[in-house]
Write an enzyme that holds these catalytic residues in place. Structure first.
Site: not given
Ligand code: GLY
Length: 257
Positions: A65, A130, A160, A247
């Site tokens: 992902e 990130r 995330h 993910c």
């Protein structure tokens, strides 16, 4: 029929990136068995699973992902925030090429797909360790012409944005309000995770069904009570690599070009 692109667990997964977790040993065989069960669950829900071969030198590469975001009319190849993950992109780009035009995020932009939440024509991108504003601006530049609204989301305490919030249906988000400010999501109903299950906000939606991690039964009950058809999968070994359910796949409608 939706396509689900996955990738076999790398034998090097024990050397994965970790940000919020302590390193603990990962049993590759167990991780592979859980990953296979996840793929089987996607197939049972009607996805055609396209599994890419393992990448022995890319520890985090099972988390496909993060390398791309696939929308109906375009795919965006990301530029992952962790340098160790950038070589995951070429194989993902090749896998997506039959289905979508692929546009790439360029340096100095960084963004992981795990930071990109899509619900209808709204796209939220988490500012995290990130993902940066340069990449968000590049996303906006690409997507504005396709009718999407791109929002910058704040996220705290997790890797995330999609550690903190995912879409469970067209208008329903599952959130951990300690990690994300829910007032950012106007026009959506939000269900909070059970407070004892902070990692439970990451679910995979396939049509009218959601896949949820079996480690979080209380939150699954909340989702069921809200009318959702919830299927549980065990992803506990993969979770040691700080990867959640979304993910492990890139799911999109098969629109050949
Ligand atoms: N181990 C998942 C990541 O940090 O990207």
């Amino acid at each position: 029929m939706p396509v689900a692109i996955t990738r076999q667990v790398s034998p090097a997964i024990g050397d994965c990136e970790l940000t919020h977790l302590e390193r603990t040993p990962i049993d590759v065989d167990v991780a592979r068995a859980q990953h296979a069960a996840y793929e089987a669950a996607l197939a049972a829900l009607g996805c055609r699973v396209e599994r890419l071969p393992a990448e022995p030198d890319l520890p985090d590469s099972v988390f496909v992902e993060d390398a791309a975001v696939v929308l109906d009319d375009v795919a965006i190849l990301t530029r992952p925030g962790a340098e160790s993950r950038r070589d995951e992109r070429p194989t993902i780009e090749r896998a997506l090429a039959p289905y979508r035009d692929v546009v790439a995020i360029e340096a100095p932009g960084i963004v992981d797909g795990g930071d990109v939440l899509v619900s209808g024509s709204d796209v939220w991108i988490g500012l995290s360790s990130r993902s940066n504003r340069t990449a968000i601006d590049q996303f906006r530049g690409v997507l504005i012409g396709h009718g999407y609204r791109v929002h910058t989301a704040t996220v705290n305490g997790c890797l995330h944005l999609k550690s903190a919030v995912t879409a469970a249906s067209d208008d329903l988000l599952i959130v951990n309000p300690d990690w994300v400010d829910v007032t950012q999501f106007v026009d959506h109903r939000c269900i909070a995770v059970d407070p004892s299950e902070p990692g439970a906000a990451n679910v995979v939606r396939v049509g009218d069904t959601v896949l949820a991690a079996s480690a979080f039964p209380r939150t699954a009950e909340r989702l069921t009570h809200s009318g959702l058809d919830v299927h549980l999968v065990d992803a506990s070994e993969l979770a040691k690599a700080e990867g959640a359910l979304t993910c492990c796949s890139l799911i999109f409608e098969e629109l050949t070009r």
